[in-house]
Design a protein around this motif. Structure first.
Motif, PDB file in Angstrom:
ATOM      1  N   THR A  22     -96.786 -26.264  44.777  1.00 19.05           N
ATOM      2  CA  THR A  22     -98.002 -25.662  44.230  1.00 19.05           C
ATOM      3  C   THR A  22     -98.782 -26.696  43.425  1.00 19.05           C
ATOM      4  OG1 THR A  22     -96.857 -23.531  44.095  1.00 19.05           O
ATOM      5  CG2 THR A  22     -98.879 -23.761  42.818  1.00 19.05           C
ATOM      6  N   THR A  23    -100.072 -26.771  43.681  1.00 19.79           N
ATOM      7  CA  THR A  23    -100.947 -27.687  42.956  1.00 19.79           C
ATOM      8  C   THR A  23    -101.935 -26.896  42.108  1.00 19.79           C
ATOM      9  OG1 THR A  23    -102.449 -27.743  44.846  1.00 19.79           O
ATOM     10  CG2 THR A  23    -100.792 -29.487  44.709  1.00 19.79           C
ATOM     11  N   ALA A  24    -102.681 -27.600  41.280  1.00 18.29           N
ATOM     12  CA  ALA A  24    -103.667 -26.953  40.396  1.00 18.29           C
ATOM     13  C   ALA A  24    -104.971 -26.715  41.159  1.00 18.29           C
ATOM     14  CB  ALA A  24    -103.900 -27.812  39.162  1.00 18.29           C
ATOM     15  N   THR A  25    -104.855 -25.928  42.226  1.00 16.87           N
ATOM     16  CA  THR A  25    -106.018 -25.588  43.037  1.00 16.87           C
ATOM     17  C   THR A  25    -106.576 -24.262  42.570  1.00 16.87           C
ATOM     18  OG1 THR A  25    -105.063 -26.724  44.941  1.00 16.87           O
ATOM     19  CG2 THR A  25    -106.863 -25.192  45.375  1.00 16.87           C
ATOM     20  N   HIS A  26    -107.874 -24.218  42.313  1.00 15.23           N
ATOM     21  CA  HIS A  26    -108.523 -23.013  41.815  1.00 15.23           C
ATOM     22  C   HIS A  26    -109.604 -22.577  42.796  1.00 15.23           C
ATOM     23  CE1 HIS A  26    -109.869 -20.143  38.796  1.00 15.23           C
ATOM     24  NE2 HIS A  26    -111.110 -20.491  39.087  1.00 15.23           N
ATOM     25  N   GLY A  27    -109.637 -21.271  43.048  1.00 15.95           N
ATOM     26  CA  GLY A  27    -110.674 -20.745  43.920  1.00 15.95           C
ATOM     27  C   GLY A  27    -110.543 -21.206  45.356  1.00 15.95           C
ATOM     28  N   GLY A  28    -109.369 -21.672  45.729  1.00 20.74           N
ATOM     29  CA  GLY A  28    -109.123 -22.051  47.106  1.00 20.74           C
ATOM     30  C   GLY A  28    -109.395 -23.496  47.449  1.00 20.74           C
ATOM     31  N   ASP A  29    -110.217 -24.188  46.633  1.00 17.62           N
ATOM     32  CA  ASP A  29    -110.576 -25.546  47.067  1.00 17.62           C
ATOM     33  C   ASP A  29    -110.877 -26.523  45.947  1.00 17.62           C
ATOM     34  OD1 ASP A  29    -112.912 -24.479  46.121  1.00 17.62           O
ATOM     35  OD2 ASP A  29    -114.067 -24.750  47.967  1.00 17.62           O
ATOM     36  N   ARG A  30    -110.743 -26.117  44.671  1.00 22.01           N
ATOM     37  CA  ARG A  30    -111.118 -26.997  43.566  1.00 22.01           C
ATOM     38  C   ARG A  30    -109.906 -27.399  42.749  1.00 22.01           C
ATOM     39  NH1 ARG A  30    -112.480 -26.862  38.199  1.00 22.01           N
ATOM     40  NH2 ARG A  30    -112.236 -24.606  37.941  1.00 22.01           N
ATOM     41  N   CYS A  31    -109.825 -28.682  42.399  1.00 23.27           N
ATOM     42  CA  CYS A  31    -108.734 -29.168  41.558  1.00 23.27           C
ATOM     43  C   CYS A  31    -109.078 -28.934  40.090  1.00 23.27           C
ATOM     44  CB  CYS A  31    -108.498 -30.653  41.805  1.00 23.27           C
ATOM     45  SG  CYS A  31    -107.218 -31.373  40.746  1.00 23.27           S
ATOM     46  N   VAL A  32    -108.184 -28.268  39.379  1.00 18.61           N
ATOM     47  CA  VAL A  32    -108.367 -27.994  37.951  1.00 18.61           C
ATOM     48  C   VAL A  32    -107.929 -29.211  37.132  1.00 18.61           C
ATOM     49  CG1 VAL A  32    -107.527 -26.595  36.018  1.00 18.61           C
ATOM     50  CG2 VAL A  32    -108.096 -25.509  38.203  1.00 18.61           C
ATOM     51  N   ALA A  33    -108.677 -29.505  36.079  1.00 16.94           N
ATOM     52  CA  ALA A  33    -108.311 -30.533  35.095  1.00 16.94           C
ATOM     53  C   ALA A  33    -107.959 -31.865  35.738  1.00 16.94           C
ATOM     54  CB  ALA A  33    -107.165 -30.043  34.220  1.00 16.94           C
ATOM     55  N   PRO A  34    -108.856 -32.425  36.567  1.00 18.11           N
ATOM     56  CA  PRO A  34    -108.553 -33.709  37.205  1.00 18.11           C
ATOM     57  C   PRO A  34    -108.254 -34.781  36.168  1.00 18.11           C
ATOM     58  CG  PRO A  34    -110.892 -33.169  37.399  1.00 18.11           C
ATOM     59  CD  PRO A  34    -110.216 -31.944  36.894  1.00 18.11           C
ATOM     60  N   GLY A  35    -107.199 -35.552  36.424  1.00 19.51           N
ATOM     61  CA  GLY A  35    -106.839 -36.642  35.523  1.00 19.51           C
ATOM     62  C   GLY A  35    -105.924 -36.255  34.383  1.00 19.51           C
ATOM     63  N   ASP A  36    -105.591 -34.959  34.248  1.00 17.60           N
ATOM     64  CA  ASP A  36    -104.737 -34.518  33.141  1.00 17.60           C
ATOM     65  C   ASP A  36    -103.486 -33.849  33.721  1.00 17.60           C
ATOM     66  OD1 ASP A  36    -103.508 -33.257  30.970  1.00 17.60           O
ATOM     67  OD2 ASP A  36    -105.417 -32.921  29.943  1.00 17.60           O
ATOM     68  N   PRO A  37    -102.399 -34.599  33.915  1.00 17.79           N
ATOM     69  CA  PRO A  37    -101.207 -34.025  34.550  1.00 17.79           C
ATOM     70  C   PRO A  37    -100.557 -32.913  33.741  1.00 17.79           C
ATOM     71  CG  PRO A  37    -100.745 -36.229  33.712  1.00 17.79           C
ATOM     72  CD  PRO A  37    -102.233 -36.031  33.616  1.00 17.79           C
ATOM     73  N   GLY A  38    -100.615 -33.002  32.394  1.00 15.85           N
ATOM     74  CA  GLY A  38    -100.039 -31.946  31.574  1.00 15.85           C
ATOM     75  C   GLY A  38    -100.781 -30.641  31.747  1.00 15.85           C
ATOM     76  N   ILE A  79     -89.690 -36.182  40.908  1.00 18.25           N
ATOM     77  CA  ILE A  79     -89.794 -37.254  41.898  1.00 18.25           C
ATOM     78  C   ILE A  79     -91.138 -37.955  41.766  1.00 18.25           C
ATOM     79  CG2 ILE A  79     -89.813 -37.777  44.380  1.00 18.25           C
ATOM     80  CD1 ILE A  79     -88.236 -35.136  44.761  1.00 18.25           C
ATOM     81  N   ALA A  80     -91.135 -39.274  41.740  1.00 24.04           N
ATOM     82  CA  ALA A  80     -92.380 -40.039  41.800  1.00 24.04           C
ATOM     83  C   ALA A  80     -92.803 -40.110  43.265  1.00 24.04           C
ATOM     84  CB  ALA A  80     -92.190 -41.432  41.225  1.00 24.04           C
ATOM     85  N   ALA A  81     -93.726 -39.206  43.645  1.00 23.93           N
ATOM     86  CA  ALA A  81     -94.088 -39.049  45.048  1.00 23.93           C
ATOM     87  C   ALA A  81     -95.200 -39.995  45.479  1.00 23.93           C
ATOM     88  CB  ALA A  81     -94.505 -37.606  45.319  1.00 23.93           C
ATOM     89  N   GLY A  82     -95.943 -40.521  44.511  1.00 23.29           N
ATOM     90  CA  GLY A  82     -97.038 -41.427  44.872  1.00 23.29           C
ATOM     91  C   GLY A  82     -98.263 -40.677  45.331  1.00 23.29           C
ATOM     92  N   GLY A  83     -98.735 -40.952  46.538  1.00 22.99           N
ATOM     93  CA  GLY A  83    -100.071 -40.541  46.980  1.00 22.99           C
ATOM     94  C   GLY A  83    -100.288 -39.082  47.210  1.00 22.99           C
ATOM     95  N   LEU A  84    -100.341 -38.274  46.152  1.00 22.17           N
ATOM     96  CA  LEU A  84    -100.763 -36.887  46.296  1.00 22.17           C
ATOM     97  C   LEU A  84    -102.232 -36.863  46.708  1.00 22.17           C
ATOM     98  CD1 LEU A  84     -99.074 -35.189  43.203  1.00 22.17           C
ATOM     99  CD2 LEU A  84     -98.256 -35.251  45.554  1.00 22.17           C
ATOM    100  N   ILE A  85    -102.614 -35.805  47.406  1.00 21.83           N
ATOM    101  CA  ILE A  85    -103.963 -35.718  47.964  1.00 21.83           C
ATOM    102  C   ILE A  85    -104.985 -35.430  46.868  1.00 21.83           C
ATOM    103  CG2 ILE A  85    -105.424 -34.422  49.583  1.00 21.83           C
ATOM    104  CD1 ILE A  85    -102.844 -33.895  51.204  1.00 21.83           C
ATOM    105  N   GLY A  86    -106.159 -36.045  46.972  1.00 17.30           N
ATOM    106  CA  GLY A  86    -107.276 -35.738  46.077  1.00 17.30           C
ATOM    107  C   GLY A  86    -106.995 -36.098  44.633  1.00 17.30           C
ATOM    108  N   ASP A  87    -107.429 -35.190  43.716  1.00 14.73           N
ATOM    109  CA  ASP A  87    -107.290 -35.430  42.280  1.00 14.73           C
ATOM    110  C   ASP A  87    -106.007 -34.843  41.707  1.00 14.73           C
ATOM    111  OD1 ASP A  87    -109.746 -36.791  41.964  1.00 14.73           O
ATOM    112  OD2 ASP A  87    -110.834 -34.885  41.938  1.00 14.73           O
TER     113      ASP A  87
END
Length: 487
Positions: free
Chosen positions: A393-409, A467-475
């Motif tokens: 699960t990612t911080a996707t809101h409304g089906g297509d928007r990344c929430v709080a880009p740049g803030d992993p916490g 796990i340090a997964a590296g290249g997650l998609i988008g933000d």
């Protein structure tokens, strides 16, 4: 003694009294069904305003408080400096469309009789429902339109305040409980406010009147007739009970005698001296016993190191109020007048709908509405028997928007809310989680993610892999999956 309260400035140059007059008692007075005459109520408020107490705080559910305040504001011609009216919008959880938000804001404008709400504060009952972000972003658009002067929130914990700020919501204030009894706001929330420039409006500073000489050395009450005091008695109980509370009263009373002020003045001063606090909210008593002169004494002295040490010694004999600010409205123990949310909401609806899987008895699934779930062929979560498995699960809101880009916490906080909602829809809870797996874009960001995970699972303690997964998609900075076993 000062003649008027000190002032401070919020966002957008909004100058307010550091003693804000709260109108929650209007609801208490009117709970029998008898409504306060608006003109007489406005007369009482005008007396406060003329004495320098010109900032008023209310809410959509404080009886006729907005209407009374509107009558007061109508007495000031356009262009003339008038009192400030802060109010709150506390909608039931549900979709927060542009029309829903505009309607809620317009109702506040109509009841106050103004073209712009000076400070509109938003309250949300469950962060598992993501509509709160939609509401705040729509309020930001209405602010740009000129219908809102400044935006605040109420009863937000530090984690969710960070989500809102990292997602670009222009927040000026957060209104929370803060007192000698309830000291939660002095921790992570104050640190975040200092970092981001948000100010706290502190309510409950006198614990419904319990923090006064009236209760010093008195036996514990067995019956409490009013809502406010019933609520704060619950805070006293979870903080260790009546005996440790008497220790706080005794310490504050000794400090008051030293400075020639009241015990209540000491309680208010302790809160006001916190850097993040803009103002405390005091009850405006409409035509009843008024304490304006005594309240002003709070600005005529300061606590010294000896005073703080004395209070700290009293605090050490109490228990911390559990959780973070606002938890009293979102999880047991509910520190409300009724001990639950029954006088606020009939029920909190589930965010997701569980559907049976055709041809698979005992199996059900939920979808979060992502456009990719039907395309890629997966479910947000699936229950088979007593086991619930939640997809990455990612911080996707409304089906297509990344929430709080740049803030992993912040993204972790939002993700865990989504996971909790999906588990809840399938009949489980976060307490049933037995395993989580976290994937990070950047291994160096492990700490804020771990702290956000610990805020939710610090008592559950599921098995975990990071796990340090590296290249997650988008933000996206983080992705989390979970497994729960119900029962």
């Amino acid at each position: 003694m000062p003649k008027v309260p000190d002032r401070t400035t919020l966002a957008d140059g909004l100058s307010i009294s550091r003693l804000v007059c709260g109108l929650w008692q209007v609801a208490d007075i009117e709970k029998s069904g008898q409504i306060i005459d608006p003109e007489r109520g406005a007369d009482a408020l005008e007396a406060y305003a003329k004495a320098g107490f010109d900032t008023f705080d209310m809410a959509d559910h404080y009886g006729s408080a907005e209407i009374i305040s509107g009558r007061l504001l109508s007495r000031y011609p356009d262009g003339e400096k008038r009192p400030l009216a802060f109010t709150k919008w506390c909608p039931e959880p549900g979709p927060m469309t542009a029309d829903v938000v505009r309607s809620g804001v317009q109702e506040r404008l109509d009841r106050l009789g103004v073209k712009k709400v000076d400070l509109l504060q938003f309250h949300w009952w469950t962060f598992e429902h993501p509509g709160w972000l939609d509401a705040l972003h729509e309020m930001a658009r209405l602010k740009e339109e000129g219908l809102i002067g400044a935006i605040g929130v109420t009863n937000f914990d530090a984690a969710h305040l960070r989500v809102a700020l990292s997602d670009g919501v222009p927040l000026a204030t957060n209104q929370v409980s803060f007192s000698l009894v309830d000291r939660r706001a002095a921790g992570d929330l104050s640190a975040l406010c200092r970092e981001k420039g948000v100010k706290l409006l502190a309510y409950g500073t006198l614990c419904g009147g319990f923090l006064s000489e009236k209760w010093l050395g008195k036996p514990e009450p067995t019956e409490i007739p009013d809502w406010s005091r019933s609520k704060y008695k619950r805070f006293i109980d979870v903080a260790g009970g009546w005996e440790p509370f008497q220790g706080i009263l005794a310490a504050a009373s000794e400090i008051g005698r030293k400075h020639g002020v009241s015990l209540s003045n000491v309680a208010s001063r302790w809160v006001l001296e916190h850097e993040a606090v803009a103002a405390t909210i005091i009850g405006a008593r409409l035509g009843e016993n008024e304490h304006r002169d005594d309240n002003l004494n709070v600005f005529g002295f300061a606590l010294d190191a000896e005073d703080r040490a004395r209070l700290d010694a009293a605090f050490a004999k109490t228990k911390p109020v559990p959780g973070d600010c606002g938890d009293e409205y979102r999880k047991p123990p509910y520190l409300t007048a009724s001990g639950d949310l029954s006088h606020h909401l009939d029920a909190i609806p589930s965010v997701f709908k569980a559907d049976p899987v055709p041809g698979k008895p005992g199996r059900s699934r939920v979808s979060s509405g992502s456009v990719w779930e039907p395309i890629a062929g997966y479910s947000r979560a699936v229950r088979v028997g007593d086991t619930i498995r939640v997809s990455g699960t990612t911080a996707t809101h409304g089906g297509d928007r990344c929430v709080a880009p740049g803030d992993p916490g912040a993204q972790t906080t939002y993700i865990l809310d989504k996971i909790a909602a999906s588990i809840s829809a399938l009949g489980g809870s976060t307490e049933d989680v037995v395993r989580t797996r976290i994937y990070l874009r950047d291994a160096a960001q492990w700490e804020p993610v771990s702290r956000a995970h610990g805020r939710v699972f610090g008592e559950v303690l599921p098995a975990n892999t990071m796990i340090a997964a590296g290249g997650l998609i988008g933000d996206y900075e983080v992705e989390i999956e979970a497994e729960a076993v119900v029962g």
